[in-house]
Enzyme design. Structure first.
Site, short mmCIF file in Angstrom:
data_model
loop_
_atom_site.label_atom_id
_atom_site.label_comp_id
_atom_site.label_asym_id
_atom_site.label_seq_id
_atom_site.Cartn_x
_atom_site.Cartn_y
_atom_site.Cartn_z
N MET A 150 0.85 -1.19 0.00
CA MET A 150 0.00 0.00 0.00
C MET A 150 0.89 1.25 0.00
SD MET A 150 -2.94 -1.12 2.76
CE MET A 150 -1.82 -0.95 4.16
N ASP A 151 1.35 1.63 -1.17
CA ASP A 151 2.33 2.71 -1.28
C ASP A 151 1.68 3.96 -1.88
OD1 ASP A 151 4.74 3.99 -1.16
OD2 ASP A 151 5.65 2.93 -2.84
N GLY A 152 2.07 5.12 -1.36
CA GLY A 152 1.65 6.38 -1.98
C GLY A 152 0.78 7.28 -1.13
#
Length: 239
Positions: free
Chosen positions: A28-30
């Site tokens: 879960m990046d960003g």
């Protein structure tokens, strides 16, 4: 899951129930970059990421996926787990190095895991304070301790035995993800599920995690279903 159990909208978009993955992992990046681009605080980015996780969990349950594992770079993703998820039928597992978590988070982890321990419809693993290398090392330490206590012979250790001591073994037969999705345009695993992802199909998207929803999930699943999975075997010769 019967043919009619897959929502008609998914069938119309080309998905097949017999090819749905059982276990999907997410990096879960960003969250932070999503917030910065909108002039919001990092905390607001994590809140948006939590909403995205709730939606993805709901979709996964509805579509017959059995488990998801989510890699939370920030422990902000697990501030109030009892408010994060409707626990109906869902079992929560938290993996990672417990020494990296503050006492308040440890208490929340124990409470949520105890609250859901009798659920079996769907499993959600939250990896916080986790690294793939740590996971392999802790498994090796457990095996080494058994050898030291003369409960195990070194020559009996094989891949299956080591895999049985990894954190995701709580999922049993589907401990290894079928599909791993990473958001935000980064093209690496970042030390996530290194052993378990040996034969996992990888999918990368430029979408930031807070913007990852149904319209992004379906193409990832379609891409997964289009691949020929050989699990290290050679492709049969056409000759």
């Amino acid at each position: 899951m019967a043919d009619d159990d897959l929502p008609q909208a998914l069938v119309q978009r080309g998905l097949r129930k017999e090819l749905m993955p059982r276990h999907v992992a997410f990096v879960m990046d960003g969250n932070r970059r999503w917030a910065e681009a909108r002039g919001l605080t990092t905390a607001e980015g994590h809140e948006a990421g939590s909403r995205a996780l709730k939606k993805i969990r709901q979709l996964s349950v509805a579509w017959g996926i059995r488990a998801i594992t989510v890699f939370a770079f920030s422990q902000e993703n697990f501030r109030r787990p009892e408010e994060e998820v409707d626990w109906n039928g869902i079992r929560l597992h938290v993996i990672g190095d417990p020494s990296t978590r503050p006492a308040s988070l440890q208490d929340a982890v124990r409470e949520a895991e105890e609250m859901t321990r009798n659920n079996s419809r769907f499993h959600m693993i939250l990896a916080t304070g986790y690294s793939g290398r740590w996971d392999i090392v802790q498994a090796c330490r457990e095996l080494a301790a058994k050898v030291q206590d003369k409960l195990l012979n070194p020559e009996d250790i094989d891949e299956a035995m080591l895999a049985g001591h990894l954190s995701t073994n709580v999922l049993g037969e589907f401990a290894c993800p079928d599909l791993l999705i990473r958001t935000s345009g980064e093209l690496r695993l970042s030390n996530f599920l290194l052993w378990q992802s040996a034969y996992t199909e990888l999918y990368f998207t430029n979408k930031m995690w807070p913007d990852f929803g149904e319209d992004e999930y379906i193409p990832a699943l379609k891409d997964f279903q289009s691949r020929e999975r050989r699990f290290g075997q050679r492709k049969p010769s056409s000759a």
